[in-house]
Design an enzyme around this catalytic site. Structure first.
Site, PDB file in Angstrom:
ATOM      1  N   ARG A 125      27.749  46.830  17.977  1.00  0.00           N
ATOM      2  CA  ARG A 125      28.481  46.295  16.825  1.00  0.00           C
ATOM      3  C   ARG A 125      28.746  47.358  15.755  1.00  0.00           C
ATOM      4  NH1 ARG A 125      25.481  41.264  18.276  1.00  0.00           N
ATOM      5  NH2 ARG A 125      27.095  39.771  18.890  1.00  0.00           N
ATOM      6  N   GLY A 137      15.499  46.778  25.059  1.00  0.00           N
ATOM      7  CA  GLY A 137      15.343  47.660  23.898  1.00  0.00           C
ATOM      8  C   GLY A 137      14.535  46.992  22.792  1.00  0.00           C
ATOM      9  N   LYS A 138      13.735  47.810  22.097  1.00  0.00           N
ATOM     10  CA  LYS A 138      12.993  47.292  20.931  1.00  0.00           C
ATOM     11  C   LYS A 138      13.921  47.033  19.758  1.00  0.00           C
ATOM     12  CE  LYS A 138       8.466  49.384  21.642  1.00  0.00           C
ATOM     13  NZ  LYS A 138       7.447  50.243  21.008  1.00  0.00           N
ATOM     14  N   LEU A 171      21.361  52.487  16.957  1.00  0.00           N
ATOM     15  CA  LEU A 171      22.571  52.394  17.789  1.00  0.00           C
ATOM     16  C   LEU A 171      22.789  50.941  18.177  1.00  0.00           C
ATOM     17  CD1 LEU A 171      22.142  55.532  20.108  1.00  0.00           C
ATOM     18  CD2 LEU A 171      23.358  55.332  17.918  1.00  0.00           C
ATOM     19  N   SER A 172      24.038  50.500  18.083  1.00  0.00           N
ATOM     20  CA  SER A 172      24.383  49.122  18.415  1.00  0.00           C
ATOM     21  C   SER A 172      25.856  49.067  18.781  1.00  0.00           C
ATOM     22  CB  SER A 172      24.124  48.221  17.199  1.00  0.00           C
ATOM     23  OG  SER A 172      24.810  46.995  17.354  1.00  0.00           O
ATOM     24  N   MET A 216      25.148  43.742  27.719  1.00  0.00           N
ATOM     25  CA  MET A 216      26.440  43.066  27.555  1.00  0.00           C
ATOM     26  C   MET A 216      27.556  44.109  27.544  1.00  0.00           C
ATOM     27  SD  MET A 216      25.820  39.695  25.267  1.00  0.00           S
ATOM     28  CE  MET A 216      25.913  40.474  23.683  1.00  0.00           C
ATOM     29  N   ASP A 269      16.237  44.991  19.671  1.00  0.00           N
ATOM     30  CA  ASP A 269      16.244  43.523  19.597  1.00  0.00           C
ATOM     31  C   ASP A 269      14.787  43.071  19.771  1.00  0.00           C
ATOM     32  OD1 ASP A 269      19.186  42.949  19.484  1.00  0.00           O
ATOM     33  OD2 ASP A 269      19.092  44.169  21.291  1.00  0.00           O
ATOM     34  N   HIS A 308      21.390  52.220  25.298  1.00  0.00           N
ATOM     35  CA  HIS A 308      21.337  51.587  26.621  1.00  0.00           C
ATOM     36  C   HIS A 308      20.979  52.631  27.693  1.00  0.00           C
ATOM     37  CE1 HIS A 308      24.430  48.809  24.702  1.00  0.00           C
ATOM     38  NE2 HIS A 308      23.520  47.960  25.146  1.00  0.00           N
TER      39      HIS A 308
END
Ligand code: PAF
Length: 275
Positions: A184, A144-145, A181-182, A26, A147, A33
């Site tokens: 958000r 990714g793990k 890492l995110s 996204m 999520d 990523h």
């Protein structure tokens, strides 16, 4: 690297390819990523990354409108990471009419944990991922793990629908202090960022306790939840589950601990596969 915005352009760019590796995102990319793009590159074929903030997977009160859209920066990072094609459709390109056909994943996998707290989330995810798969027609897709439940839901979708796509799970990228890492994480204030590490720390404590022989899963979960709450978090869940289907844990089976909690107005998720 080519940037395409429509399904027609994408199909033209990929004509004749049968070895495409795909990384759906996204946007608002971070090193997590980019490590997925690296995994995709190892597959030898062209690498496609999609950037699309999918309205279908956001509830009305969630952050769809404010989700960071950083296309130019993302494309720069993807070019450096060796991506060949960025597919960045507009909403009109991907959803030219309201998406009436939707894919509802099985409740026992998709209505628990994230799906319990975000009803309809995995329907939105499966619908867009299936549509993106149809556009890209990849041989391999990398998720990714971080999520974890999403990865399981997608794997099951691919199996049950007999899609000819290998699903690869990439390890969670972490900041030096352990925070997953995110995109958000960018919502966190300086003080919240310093506190945020406590989520992964809680998971590590569970990992250490299980390694030391603790098998009272409910107690471990409750202690982690109350520990976070005492620090000002609003935990949604800390759950020890079987890795294979996120069912109730059983000793001797590979396990994972998953957690979601709100810090201020930011909801963070994390998980750890238990040895
Ligand atoms: O994980 C994400 O970023 C999204 O859920 C995905 C898989 C790109 C679908 O919109």
């Amino acid at each position: 690297m080519r940037i395409v915005h429509s399904v027609a352009e994408l199909r033209q760019a990929l004509a004749g390819q049968s070895n495409t590796a795909f990384v759906p995102t996204m946007g608002n990319l971070h090193d997590g990523h980019l490590s997925l793009v690296k995994l995709a590159r190892e597959r030898g074929g062209p690498v496609v990354a999609s950037i699309f903030v999918n309205r279908l997977q956001f509830a009305p009160h969630e952050d769809f409108d404010t989700y960071p859209r950083t296309l130019e920066r993302d494309c720069g990072l993807l070019a450096l990471a060796g991506c060949d094609i960025v597919f960045a459709p507009s909403e009109k390109d991907l959803y030219p009419e309201p998406q009436g056909y939707k894919l509802h994943p099985p409740a026992e996998l998709a209505d628990i944990l994230e799906g319990h707290f975000r009803p309809g989330f995995f329907t939105g995810v499966c619908t867009v991922v299936l549509k993106l798969f149809n556009c890209v027609q990849p041989r391999v897709a990398v998720f990714g793990k971080k999520d974890y439940q999403q990865l399981m839901v997608i794997r099951r979708m691919v199996d049950q629908l007999a899609l000819p796509i290998e699903i690869v799970g990439g390890e969670t990228g972490r900041a030096p202090d352990g925070l997953a890492l995110s995109s958000r994480n960018g919502y966190l204030s300086t003080a919240e960022r310093a506190e945020a590490v406590q989520l992964s720390a809680a998971l590590r404590r569970i990992e250490a306790a299980v390694r030391a022989g603790e098998r009272d899963w409910a107690r471990l979960e409750a202690e982690a939840m109350s520990g976070l709450a005492a620090r000002g978090w609003k935990p949604d869940y800390v759950a020890i589950r079987r890795r294979r289907d996120l069912g109730a844990p059983a000793d001797g089976e590979p396990l994972v601990v998953l957690a979601a909690a709100k810090l201020g107005s930011t909801r963070l998720i994390d998980n750890l596969e238990l040895a």
